[in-house]
Design an enzyme around this catalytic site. Structure first.
Site, PDB file in Angstrom:
ATOM      1  N   CYS A  15      -5.220   4.579  -1.722  1.00 58.50           N
ATOM      2  CA  CYS A  15      -6.395   5.380  -1.369  1.00 58.50           C
ATOM      3  C   CYS A  15      -6.516   6.507  -2.386  1.00 58.50           C
ATOM      4  O   CYS A  15      -6.668   7.671  -2.043  1.00 58.50           O
ATOM      5  CB  CYS A  15      -6.322   5.909   0.062  1.00 58.50           C
ATOM      6  N   ASP A  50       0.871  -1.175   0.000  1.00 60.91           N
ATOM      7  CA  ASP A  50       0.000   0.000   0.000  1.00 60.91           C
ATOM      8  C   ASP A  50       0.911   1.229   0.000  1.00 60.91           C
ATOM      9  O   ASP A  50       1.112   1.854   1.030  1.00 60.91           O
ATOM     10  CB  ASP A  50      -0.907  -0.019   1.240  1.00 60.91           C
TER      11      ASP A  50
END
Length: 494
Positions: free
Chosen positions: A357, A302
């Protein structure tokens, strides 16, 4: 005053495209990250309103304060919980408070609104009205979902069972449900605050957005395996991985920022994680052929991204600065692709989850497409057939998340699996996690056992600092084994 100076600094850097707000906040080394993040988000949301107030009162001329500092001070003075500083700064702002309040009042009269939110653009008002639910992940290293539900019911919360549709996540205060996709995730009304609650301070619950829970949930590493969390801080995904692994095996976690890694270490300690090996190191400099990684089969990646999926950062929704800033997105995408390619070099790797995100194709589908072209031994896994939002064509096997379709922050998740071309390979179980069978909400769903009598909450007496769970053993909800019938689903791969 440190809070306002740091918030002003982050606002200025964000406007100059020197980084995503979330990244800038976490890299700031500020003591109270939550407080700083909230102030920056709210100030950014009301930015256009604050600018009009400041300009109308000629505040900058009278105070010699710079615009970004003026914004955060005026926000807290007029719309927040009051100034949290003292001395000359507070005296100066209080001197102009009446004029500032008068301008704000005139703006409301002119636009015929009664609230501060009414001054925001229509698109932003919609986000304010449809605030995201409060998601709470039950930490199964310390407790169970059933015991957590019972504990909260004794505190006066009303459990409505498992959600079966998106509308079930619109909840009244003191009501909560089990999420329809993730069985260890509980959902509350947006105003529910657990930061001072015993369960949070003792590590029994983790405050984590639903979309942020997807990477570890979908990677699903079995107990005893070796896993890498490549860009680990602040640590919620690492604690989730450890819970899925039942603290058995090894979890290698990397982050470049020593301060963030120290904070993460405290978080993992509170969550009861014991299988971790933290390293203040750049993941790109980790040697995949090192003997210590010979058994690594799972990686969660991530990496740093634009943060464009964070709902609270979309204060001026009409602004297209991020879309126009192709150079910055190209730089981020290049970094993300390097990380992804590096992760696929580990010799025994079976699966890698890539997530951001971000809402931008450049950081999501385009990065994954380029990676697959450069790594023909890997393919995408088809994820969660019932998930309502898919990756952009042709990568519909990936997942996207958004405020509108999933009631989460904007997110992207892809799961890559290694395979040998032309060779039939038996699929491993649980590549696609089984989803809990949703049942319509009804009062009866909360009556699996007789409700316990009302008890005084320990939360109000808990000190505002992280408390090891061992010191709270007499207050901890007991662990009980749950028996849930789950529908097994085989993963579908290309």
């Amino acid at each position: 005053m440190a809070l306002y100076l740091k918030a002003a600094e982050i606002l200025e850097k964000a406007e100059m495209k020197q980084g995503a707000v979330k990244t800038l906040v976490y890299d700031s080394k500020f003591v109270n990250i939550k407080q700083l993040f909230a102030l920056v988000c709210e100030t950014q949301k009301f930015s256009s309103v604050l600018e009009e107030i400041i300009e109308s009162t000629k505040l900058l001329k009278h105070t010699k304060i710079r615009i970004h500092l003026a914004k955060v001070l005026v926000y807290d003075l007029l719309m927040g919980q009051g100034l949290k500083c003292g001395g000359s700064w507070k005296t100066l702002m209080m001197k102009h408070r009446s004029r500032l309040q008068a301008v704000l009042a005139r703006m409301k009269v002119k636009q015929k609104v009664s609230s501060n939110e009414g001054l925001l653009p229509a698109t932003v008002q919609q986000l304010v009205r449809d605030k995201l639910p409060r998601y709470v992940r039950v930490n199964t290293l310390k407790t169970t979902v059933d015991d957590t539900v019972d504990y909260l019911k004794r505190e006066g919360f009303s459990y409505l069972g498992q959600a079966s549709r998106l509308d079930d996540l619109t909840l009244k205060e003191k009501h909560f449900v089990m999420d329809q996709h993730l069985p260890e995730l509980l959902v509350f009304s947006p105003k529910t605050d657990f930061h001072d609650h015993f369960l949070y301070k003792a590590g029994h619950i983790i405050l984590q957005d639903k979309a942020s829970c997807l990477p570890a949930y979908l990677l699903n590493p079995p107990p005893g395996c070796h896993v890498i969390d490549a860009c680990a801080a602040p640590g919620n995904k690492s604690s989730h991985l450890a819970a899925i692994m039942k603290n058995k095996g090894k979890l290698f976690a990397y982050d470049l920022d020593a301060k963030r890694l120290a904070t993460m270490s405290t978080l993992l300690l509170r969550a009861g994680v014991t299988c971790q090996q933290l390293a203040n190191q750049d993941f790109l400099k980790v040697d995949p052929d090192s003997p210590q990684f010979k058994d690594v089969e799972y990686i969660l990646l991530d990496p740093s991204c634009s943060g464009s999926g964070m709902v609270c950062l979309r204060g001026d929704v009409s602004s297209t600065d991020q879309e126009k800033d192709q150079a910055r997105l190209a730089s981020l995408a290049s970094f993300q692709l390097r990380c992804l390619n590096h992760g696929l070099k580990f010799p025994r790797l079976k699966r890698l989850v890539y997530s951001t995100c971000s809402i931008h194709r450049q950081e999501n589908e385009e990065v994954v497409t380029a990676c697959l072209q450069q790594n023909p031994d890997f393919r995408l896994v088809n994820l969660m057939a019932q998930w309502p939002e898919r990756g952009l064509e042709p990568l519909t096997k990936c997942l996207r998340a958004s405020h509108a379709k999933t009631r989460t922050h904007g997110f992207f998740v892809a799961l890559l699996e290694k395979y040998s071309a032309g060779v039939e390979k038996k699929q491993e179980p649980a590549v696609q996690r089984s989803e809990p069978e949703a049942t319509p909400l009804s009062p009866s769903t909360s009556q699996k056992r007789p409700a316990a009598s009302q008890e005084e909450s320990d939360a109000s007496e808990t000190e505002d600092k992280q408390t090891p769970a061992a010191e709270q053993a007499d207050c901890t909800p007991g662990k009980k084994k749950r028996k849930k019938k789950k529908k097994k689903k085989a993963a579908t791969v290309e």
